[in-house]
Motif scaffolding. Structure first.
Motif, PDB file in Angstrom:
ATOM      1  N   GLN A  97     -21.283   1.908 -12.022  1.00 29.73           N
ATOM      2  CA  GLN A  97     -19.991   1.920 -12.698  1.00 29.73           C
ATOM      3  C   GLN A  97     -19.057   0.897 -12.073  1.00 29.73           C
ATOM      4  O   GLN A  97     -19.338   0.332 -11.010  1.00 29.73           O
ATOM      5  N   ASN A  98     -17.940   0.664 -12.761  1.00 31.59           N
ATOM      6  CA  ASN A  98     -16.934  -0.245 -12.228  1.00 31.59           C
ATOM      7  C   ASN A  98     -16.226   0.386 -11.026  1.00 31.59           C
ATOM      8  O   ASN A  98     -15.999   1.592 -10.990  1.00 31.59           O
ATOM      9  N   ILE A  99     -15.898  -0.462 -10.081  1.00 34.45           N
ATOM     10  CA  ILE A  99     -15.101  -0.047  -8.933  1.00 34.45           C
ATOM     11  C   ILE A  99     -13.988  -1.052  -8.725  1.00 34.45           C
ATOM     12  O   ILE A  99     -14.055  -2.189  -9.209  1.00 34.45           O
ATOM     13  N   GLY A 100     -12.958  -0.641  -8.006  1.00 37.21           N
ATOM     14  CA  GLY A 100     -11.865  -1.550  -7.719  1.00 37.21           C
ATOM     15  C   GLY A 100     -12.258  -2.604  -6.700  1.00 37.21           C
ATOM     16  O   GLY A 100     -13.015  -2.328  -5.775  1.00 37.21           O
ATOM     17  N   VAL A 101     -11.748  -3.802  -6.883  1.00 38.00           N
ATOM     18  CA  VAL A 101     -11.965  -4.872  -5.914  1.00 38.00           C
ATOM     19  C   VAL A 101     -11.025  -4.641  -4.730  1.00 38.00           C
ATOM     20  O   VAL A 101      -9.822  -4.425  -4.914  1.00 38.00           O
ATOM     21  N   ALA A 102     -11.571  -4.663  -3.522  1.00 38.58           N
ATOM     22  CA  ALA A 102     -10.776  -4.391  -2.327  1.00 38.58           C
ATOM     23  C   ALA A 102      -9.543  -5.299  -2.285  1.00 38.58           C
ATOM     24  O   ALA A 102      -9.663  -6.518  -2.397  1.00 38.58           O
ATOM     25  N   PRO A 103      -8.360  -4.714  -2.133  1.00 40.97           N
ATOM     26  CA  PRO A 103      -7.134  -5.509  -2.133  1.00 40.97           C
ATOM     27  C   PRO A 103      -6.879  -6.158  -0.769  1.00 40.97           C
ATOM     28  O   PRO A 103      -7.407  -5.712   0.257  1.00 40.97           O
ATOM     29  N   SER A 104      -6.072  -7.178  -0.765  1.00 37.80           N
ATOM     30  CA  SER A 104      -5.563  -7.749   0.487  1.00 37.80           C
ATOM     31  C   SER A 104      -4.109  -7.338   0.631  1.00 37.80           C
ATOM     32  O   SER A 104      -3.428  -7.023  -0.358  1.00 37.80           O
ATOM     33  N   ILE A 105      -3.614  -7.336   1.850  1.00 39.20           N
ATOM     34  CA  ILE A 105      -2.230  -6.938   2.067  1.00 39.20           C
ATOM     35  C   ILE A 105      -1.268  -7.926   1.420  1.00 39.20           C
ATOM     36  O   ILE A 105      -0.116  -7.585   1.105  1.00 39.20           O
ATOM     37  N   GLU A 106      -1.760  -9.131   1.153  1.00 41.61           N
ATOM     38  CA  GLU A 106      -0.919 -10.135   0.496  1.00 41.61           C
ATOM     39  C   GLU A 106      -0.559  -9.737  -0.931  1.00 41.61           C
ATOM     40  O   GLU A 106       0.415 -10.251  -1.504  1.00 41.61           O
ATOM     41  N   SER A 107      -1.330  -8.823  -1.519  1.00 46.64           N
ATOM     42  CA  SER A 107      -1.032  -8.389  -2.884  1.00 46.64           C
ATOM     43  C   SER A 107      -0.007  -7.257  -2.925  1.00 46.64           C
ATOM     44  O   SER A 107       0.368  -6.795  -4.007  1.00 46.64           O
ATOM     45  N   LEU A 108       0.459  -6.813  -1.762  1.00 43.26           N
ATOM     46  CA  LEU A 108       1.475  -5.764  -1.701  1.00 43.26           C
ATOM     47  C   LEU A 108       2.772  -6.270  -2.322  1.00 43.26           C
ATOM     48  O   LEU A 108       3.288  -7.322  -1.942  1.00 43.26           O
ATOM     49  N   PRO A 109       3.350  -5.541  -3.287  1.00 37.70           N
ATOM     50  CA  PRO A 109       4.614  -5.974  -3.890  1.00 37.70           C
ATOM     51  C   PRO A 109       5.760  -5.929  -2.892  1.00 37.70           C
ATOM     52  O   PRO A 109       5.685  -5.260  -1.856  1.00 37.70           O
ATOM     53  N   ALA A 110       6.829  -6.621  -3.221  1.00 35.38           N
ATOM     54  CA  ALA A 110       8.022  -6.603  -2.384  1.00 35.38           C
ATOM     55  C   ALA A 110       8.599  -5.185  -2.351  1.00 35.38           C
ATOM     56  O   ALA A 110       8.528  -4.443  -3.336  1.00 35.38           O
ATOM     57  N   THR A 111       9.173  -4.819  -1.225  1.00 34.34           N
ATOM     58  CA  THR A 111       9.671  -3.453  -1.044  1.00 34.34           C
ATOM     59  C   THR A 111      10.687  -3.069  -2.109  1.00 34.34           C
ATOM     60  O   THR A 111      10.708  -1.922  -2.570  1.00 34.34           O
ATOM     61  N   ASP A 112      11.524  -4.014  -2.546  1.00 32.50           N
ATOM     62  CA  ASP A 112      12.565  -3.664  -3.509  1.00 32.50           C
ATOM     63  C   ASP A 112      12.013  -3.402  -4.909  1.00 32.50           C
ATOM     64  O   ASP A 112      12.765  -3.041  -5.815  1.00 32.50           O
ATOM     65  N   THR A 113      10.699  -3.580  -5.099  1.00 32.98           N
ATOM     66  CA  THR A 113      10.092  -3.278  -6.400  1.00 32.98           C
ATOM     67  C   THR A 113       9.468  -1.877  -6.439  1.00 32.98           C
ATOM     68  O   THR A 113       8.948  -1.475  -7.472  1.00 32.98           O
ATOM     69  N   PHE A 114       9.517  -1.160  -5.318  1.00 34.65           N
ATOM     70  CA  PHE A 114       8.994   0.203  -5.282  1.00 34.65           C
ATOM     71  C   PHE A 114      10.046   1.133  -5.867  1.00 34.65           C
ATOM     72  O   PHE A 114      10.935   1.628  -5.166  1.00 34.65           O
ATOM     73  N   GLY A 115       9.945   1.406  -7.174  1.00 37.95           N
ATOM     74  CA  GLY A 115      11.006   2.101  -7.883  1.00 37.95           C
ATOM     75  C   GLY A 115      10.866   3.601  -7.963  1.00 37.95           C
ATOM     76  O   GLY A 115      11.712   4.265  -8.566  1.00 37.95           O
TER      77      GLY A 115
END
Length: 357
Positions: free
Chosen positions: A205-223
């Motif tokens: 089955q499909n699985i998620g591709v391991a993320p890098s910390i660089e893909s973490l959104p900016a803190t002010d976008t955590f709504g």
């Protein structure tokens, strides 16, 4: 038990003698002009099998459910009866796997069910025997009152509803994790998004591709600010809804802060559905899968969320430590999902302060 008292969906039959309602697979009957908060609900129920029962405290598509799986081995099966929360129409089977119990509940015979609800507490009897669902008799739904709906395939008869005495109705508790300060009870969440995925031939089955910390959104976008419920659960379904149906994998980033008096390592217990990657101060410290029904990628118990799912070492520096978790709701392309969420607990809090506000 007459048609004019109910709003029905699907194949629902009212017997001519007004003694029972027969609801086919996928059907339901919602009681009109009735708002239930605290009190007792009693009824007789007969079902050939499947997942059947009632939802209550419903407002729109959010509320709570008590469900049964009638079978020949119900008396010895730990999943014969289950309590769960419902959010956005999603029956959260896999977030409340420990809110289930065995019961003397037979298939294709009449069974008597009684619910006694008192504020945020509920006791359940099946054929006169008290059963241990929900866990600690604790209700965790979004609302304290709402409508009642019966679900098929099953026949229902002799339904009675009695209100509680007002003075016996305690106020709803707002405390998180039932006072257990070892849970991480406050997280910030990003909006849900479709994450990159790939097909894993071994898992099929499909699985998620391991993320890098660089893909973490900016803190002010955590709504979104998410708080643990009384069981310690961070319920992502309640906050963000259901994952997209089909093969797409929907994810969110969760963020919290742990303050440490000095550099140290703490052991952490974690429960989650379905895939999780944990970063501490930008470094990946844990990653694993909890995919229901997938051999080799399904955690005990039964691919459901529990603190028994996993554990890892949390390296902390002196001062402020940021924990970032990429969590996804990968359900193998299924047409229906059963909740996604996170639970994290530190057994040892010496020299550590968790974020609470």
């Amino acid at each position: 038990m007459i048609a004019s008292a109910w709003t029905t969906k699907g194949n629902v039959t009212f017997l001519p003698d007004r003694s029972a309602i027969v609801i086919a697979q996928g059907g339901s009957a919602e009681l009109n002009a009735t708002t239930f908060s605290s009190g007792t609900i009693e009824f007789d129920m007969k079902s050939p099998g499947g997942n059947v029962g009632l939802t209550f405290h419903m407002r729109g598509d959010t509320g709570e459910a008590l469900y049964f799986r009638p079978s020949a081995d119900c008396a010895t099966s730990n999943d014969c009866v289950q309590y769960m929360r419902i959010d956005h129409g999603i029956f959260e089977w896999d977030l409340f796997g420990d809110n289930q119990a065995r019961a003397l509940f037979g298939a294709n015979v009449w069974n008597h069910v009684k619910l006694s609800v008192n504020g945020r507490s509920m006791h359940v009897w099946v054929n006169g025997t008290l059963v241990s669902a929900p866990r600690d008799n604790l209700l965790v739904g979004a609302f304290d009152s709402g409508t009642i709906k019966l679900h098929g395939p099953a026949s229902y008869a002799h339904l009675t509803i009695a209100p509680a005495v007002p003075t016996d109705n305690p106020e709803r508790s707002a405390s998180a994790a039932a006072g257990d300060t070892h849970f991480v009870t406050r997280w910030l969440a990003s909006s849900a998004f479709i994450m990159p995925s790939t097909f894993d031939a071994k898992l099929g089955q499909n699985i998620g591709v391991a993320p890098s910390i660089e893909s973490l959104p900016a803190t002010d976008t955590f709504g979104h600010v998410l708080y643990a419920d009384p069981t310690g659960l961070i319920n992502v379904t309640a906050a963000l809804g259901e994952a997209q149906k089909g093969n797409a994998i929907v994810a969110t980033w969760l963020k919290t802060v742990v303050t440490s008096e000095h550099a140290q390592v703490k052991r952490v217990s974690i429960g989650w559905t379905r895939e999780a990657w944990v970063f501490v101060n930008g470094e990946l410290v844990y990653a694993d899968k909890n995919l229901y029904g997938v051999p080799g990628a399904s955690k005990m118990p039964d691919g459901r969320l529990s603190l028994d799912n996993g554990a890892f070492d949390l390296p902390l520096k002196k001062g402020r430590n940021e924990i970032d978790v990429l969590l996804d709701d990968n359900f193998g392309g299924g047409v229906q999902h059963f909740g996604w969420g996170l639970m994290m607990r530190l057994p040892d809090l010496e020299g550590v302060q968790l974020s609470t506000h």
